[in-house]
Design an enzyme around this catalytic site. Structure first.
Site, mmCIF file in Angstrom:
data_model
loop_
_atom_site.group_PDB
_atom_site.id
_atom_site.type_symbol
_atom_site.label_atom_id
_atom_site.label_comp_id
_atom_site.label_asym_id
_atom_site.label_seq_id
_atom_site.Cartn_x
_atom_site.Cartn_y
_atom_site.Cartn_z
ATOM 1 N N GLN A 82 -30.648 44.079 10.095
ATOM 2 C CA GLN A 82 -31.881 43.333 9.795
ATOM 3 C C GLN A 82 -31.683 42.262 8.730
ATOM 4 O OE1 GLN A 82 -34.697 43.315 11.389
ATOM 5 N NE2 GLN A 82 -34.478 45.139 12.655
ATOM 6 N N GLY A 111 -25.536 46.734 17.766
ATOM 7 C CA GLY A 111 -25.578 47.250 16.402
ATOM 8 C C GLY A 111 -25.272 48.738 16.356
ATOM 9 N N THR A 112 -25.764 49.455 17.343
ATOM 10 C CA THR A 112 -25.557 50.904 17.397
ATOM 11 C C THR A 112 -24.064 51.224 17.517
ATOM 12 O OG1 THR A 112 -27.721 51.182 18.419
ATOM 13 C CG2 THR A 112 -26.167 53.004 18.677
ATOM 14 N N ASN A 159 -35.525 48.301 8.686
ATOM 15 C CA ASN A 159 -36.160 47.666 9.835
ATOM 16 C C ASN A 159 -37.673 47.843 9.870
ATOM 17 O OD1 ASN A 159 -34.659 50.235 10.346
ATOM 18 N ND2 ASN A 159 -35.984 50.306 12.139
ATOM 19 N N SER A 209 -26.146 42.753 14.707
ATOM 20 C CA SER A 209 -26.498 42.788 16.127
ATOM 21 C C SER A 209 -27.070 41.441 16.573
ATOM 22 C CB SER A 209 -27.522 43.897 16.378
ATOM 23 O OG SER A 209 -27.997 43.816 17.705
ATOM 24 N N GLY A 210 -26.626 40.964 17.725
ATOM 25 C CA GLY A 210 -27.038 39.648 18.224
ATOM 26 C C GLY A 210 -28.531 39.472 18.403
ATOM 27 N N THR A 270 -12.875 44.597 28.207
ATOM 28 C CA THR A 270 -12.893 43.136 28.368
ATOM 29 C C THR A 270 -14.107 42.563 27.650
ATOM 30 O OG1 THR A 270 -11.762 43.357 30.470
ATOM 31 C CG2 THR A 270 -12.873 41.261 30.072
ATOM 32 N N CYS A 303 -37.655 52.153 18.535
ATOM 33 C CA CYS A 303 -36.880 53.260 19.081
ATOM 34 C C CYS A 303 -37.658 54.575 19.054
ATOM 35 C CB CYS A 303 -35.582 53.427 18.302
ATOM 36 S SG CYS A 303 -34.723 51.865 18.076
HETATM 37 C C1 LIG Z 1 -31.975 47.111 15.815
HETATM 38 C C2 LIG Z 1 -31.226 47.861 14.774
HETATM 39 C C3 LIG Z 1 -30.062 48.578 15.077
HETATM 40 C C4 LIG Z 1 -29.537 48.731 16.480
HETATM 41 O O1 LIG Z 1 -29.048 47.539 17.025
HETATM 42 P P1 LIG Z 1 -28.867 47.475 18.616
HETATM 43 O O2 LIG Z 1 -28.136 46.203 18.846
HETATM 44 O O3 LIG Z 1 -30.254 47.453 19.194
HETATM 45 O O4 LIG Z 1 -28.094 48.664 19.015
HETATM 46 C C5 LIG Z 1 -29.400 49.229 14.057
HETATM 47 N N1 LIG Z 1 -29.850 49.176 12.805
HETATM 48 C C6 LIG Z 1 -30.941 48.495 12.457
HETATM 49 C C7 LIG Z 1 -31.391 48.456 11.042
HETATM 50 C C8 LIG Z 1 -31.679 47.825 13.434
HETATM 51 O O5 LIG Z 1 -32.794 47.168 13.096
#
Ligand SMILES: *Cc1c(COP(=O)(O)O)cnc(C)c1O
Length: 386
Positions: A176, A69-70, A148, A196-197, A234, A322
């Site tokens: 989220q 996600g980052t 989040n 994000s997975g 890759t 975090c």
């Molecule tokens: C967890 C989260 C992220 C980051 O995702 P990662 O895959 O851990 O890098 C970004 N934004 C929100 C709102 C999140 O909850």
């Protein structure tokens, strides 16, 4: 263990695990290779792209796989800044995830101008303030779909409409929201969306960025021509297949999130409120994800509570994962205008479809005892001190 920290990360769904296994074993071909052994893997990636497109109601070509996600958040903002170098202004809010917050702070140090939107006591932004903050030189507006820490939902459709009218790019961090509430990008003028997975029962270390087909894009990772030249490197094939499967399962489960999971959350919230005096809800009672509740326990401190809950096997969190470990009170709760004391006495509980009724009942019991213990300890400290 009772796992009530699903906004920090989720368990991998067993079906997702099964789907990814062949790509960690026999299906190890490089999807860019010219022979059938590689092309088969490329087809699996394309299938995952289709599965995510179905969940979001967009075109498969609009999905770029990333490492998290980052990375998706960083890619969207950096692309917007490269596309039009004359635009040196960004709009975001004070309650974003650190993937946006820290990036905006870093850009500010490099000479960009940031408008930080405030939130009210419910954690919501003022749309008029948004409208006024967007300027002709605004490169991008980045506002999260769901918070989040509190689960509060921003009115993304209205925000998208304002950005369209003001002709600026809109990115939403929907990490989220995806899988928890219905998302339909067909009816919404969004240019970028991050997911994000590991927040939707796929593994950690894989994510995706939706890039609207009419939006110009500059890659963040420059290298090979993977992902239609939008992200070098890759492909993380097994995790991409897993993310696709998780998206497919999410389509089937989104009703359950809004009913059974919401019900678990509501019952927990109600039991805690009834049994423990001096509890306050942080966030909007309705405009909120169905799985999240953030509560302040007057006269306690979240660190002591977390320790007692951990001893009894209950996982939840104070602020975001975090920032845990750092003594800073939650920036989200502070932005909502709450005192440091209230921010420091707050806990987030986040549920998933893997939680049970029994877990809700036990967690409420364990929490009641923990709050009682911390309050008694705090009172005796005050007595001794005075
Ligand atoms: C967890 C989260 C992220 C980051 O995702 P990662 O895959 O851990 O890098 C970004 N934004 C929100 C709102 C999140 O909850």
């Amino acid at each position: 263990m009772i796992y009530l920290d699903n906004n920090a990360t989720t368990a991998i769904d067993p079906e997702v695990f099964e789907a990814m296994l062949p790509f960690l074993k026999e299906q190890y071909g490089n999807p860019s290779s010219a022979y059938a052994f590689g092309k088969k893997v490329a087809r699996a990636i394309d299938h995952a792209r289709e599965q995510i497109a179905s969940l979001l109601h967009c075109e498969p070509e609009e999905i770029v796989f990333t490492s998290c996600g980052t990375e998706s958040d960083n890619s969207a903002i950096q692309s917007a800044l490269l596309i039009d170098r004359d635009r040196k202004h960004l709009v975001t809010s004070k309650v974003e995830h650190s993937a946006i917050l820290k990036q905006a702070e870093a850009l500010a140090r490099r000479g960009y101008e940031i408008s930080w939107l405030e939130v009210d006591e419910y954690g919501l932004v003022d749309l008029e303030a948004l409208e006024q903050s967007v300027r002709p030189d605004t490169a991008i507006v980045s506002l999260m779909w769901a918070n989040n820490e509190t689960g509060v939902l921003f009115p993304v459709a209205e925000i998208a409409e304002i950005c369209r009218r003001k002709q600026t790019i809109f990115h939403t961090d929907a990490v989220q929201a995806v899988g928890k509430i219905p998302i339909d990008l067909q009816s919404m003028p969004v240019q970028f969306l991050s997911l994000s997975g590991h927040k939707l029962h796929a593994p950690k270390g894989v994510g995706a960025l939706y890039v609207n087909r009419r939006t110009r894009f500059n890659p963040f990772l420059i290298g090979g021509s993977q992902e239609n030249k939008r992200r070098g490197g890759t492909e993380n094939t097994a995790s991409i297949v897993a993310l696709g499967k998780a998206a497919e399962l999410a389509i089937g489960h989104v009703r359950e999130e809004e009913t059974r999971v919401k019900d678990l959350r509501d019952r927990f919230e109600q039991q805690v409120m009834e049994r423990i005096p001096g509890v306050q809800l942080n966030g909007h009672p309705e405009k909120r994800l169905p799985n999240t509740v953030n509560l302040a326990f007057e006269g306690t401190d979240s660190e002591a509570l977390l320790m007692l809950l951990d001893q009894k096997g209950v996982c939840c969190s104070a602020g975001s994962a975090c920032t845990a470990g750092a003594l800073e009170p939650s920036h989200v709760l502070r932005a909502m205008g709450f005192s440091t004391d209230r921010a420091r006495s707050s806990l987030r509980f986040s549920f998933s479809r893997l939680n049970t009724d029994e877990e809700v009942a036990s967690a409420a019991d364990i929490l009641t005892a923990a709050v009682d213990k911390v309050r008694k300890a705090n009172r005796s400290v005050v007595t001794v001190g005075s």
